[in-house]
Motif scaffolding. Structure first.
Motif, mmCIF file in Angstrom:
data_model
loop_
_atom_site.group_PDB
_atom_site.id
_atom_site.type_symbol
_atom_site.label_atom_id
_atom_site.label_comp_id
_atom_site.label_asym_id
_atom_site.label_seq_id
_atom_site.Cartn_x
_atom_site.Cartn_y
_atom_site.Cartn_z
ATOM 1 N N GLU A 1 -32.675 -6.145 4.997
ATOM 2 C CA GLU A 1 -32.698 -5.823 6.424
ATOM 3 C C GLU A 1 -34.063 -5.276 6.804
ATOM 4 O OE1 GLU A 1 -29.476 -3.081 6.976
ATOM 5 O OE2 GLU A 1 -28.074 -4.712 7.420
ATOM 6 N N SER B 1 -28.799 -6.461 11.645
ATOM 7 C CA SER B 1 -28.016 -7.560 11.084
ATOM 8 C C SER B 1 -28.442 -8.917 11.648
ATOM 9 C CB SER B 1 -26.525 -7.327 11.325
ATOM 10 O OG SER B 1 -26.252 -7.295 12.703
ATOM 11 N N TRP C 1 -29.758 -4.213 1.779
ATOM 12 C CA TRP C 1 -28.427 -3.847 2.241
ATOM 13 C C TRP C 1 -27.422 -3.953 1.109
ATOM 14 C CZ3 TRP C 1 -23.931 -6.790 2.527
ATOM 15 C CH2 TRP C 1 -22.871 -6.200 3.208
#
Length: 158
Positions: free
Chosen positions: A8, A18, A103
């Motif tokens: 990310e 996202s 992430w």
């Protein structure tokens, strides 16, 4: 099934992390093996591409200087094999240097499936967790008399 590492971007105001996430497949990168310099340039790994070019030229010069002209085409094969095997790790390291964070990993057949699983998990993370409930004990717990297992004696206890 393949493993995809989800990276990310750094948090910026008004941007959802996202939406800009990058999925990097963990495994052998065939095009990184066939044309390592072009593969590195395609993925904007400038430093790694420069080091690959320098290492290839150094190996060619060293083999020529040592009189191993038959080995000159085989030595760059080692660099190609390294880029093919570690291409994903090189991309992850470059993104970390740019401030991105990992992430997690997603196991999926394709990148599209990995994106779906990631978005589903990221959406579940955004939901608020239920409030914890405090329960007070109705009766106090009985304290054991004597030592633990009857072997030890603790001061302050009978």
């Amino acid at each position: 099934m393949a493993i995809h590492v989800v990276m990310e971007p750094p948090a910026k105001a008004g941007q959802n992390a996202s939406e800009a996430a990058v999925f990097i497949r963990d495994g052998f990168h065939f095009f990184g093996f066939i044309a390592p310099l072009l593969w590195l340039l395609w993925h904007r790994l400038w430093l790694e591409a420069a080091m690959t070019l320098a290492a290839t030229l150094a190996l060619a010069a060293a083999s020529e200087w040592a009189g191993l002209t038959f080995a000159a085409p085989l030595l760059p094969l080692l660099i190609s094999l390294y880029v093919g095997l570690e291409g994903g790790a090189l991309r992850i390291a470059a993104l970390r240097r740019a401030g991105w964070h990992q992430w997690g990993v997603v196991e999926a057949d394709s990148v599209e499936d990995a994106e779906m699983r990631y978005l589903f998990a990221a959406e579940a993370d955004d939901e608020p967790a239920p409030a914890p409930v405090a329960i007070s004990p109705a009766t106090p717990r009985p304290q054991p008399a004597g030592g633990a297992l009857g072997l030890l004696h603790y001061p302050g206890r009978n």
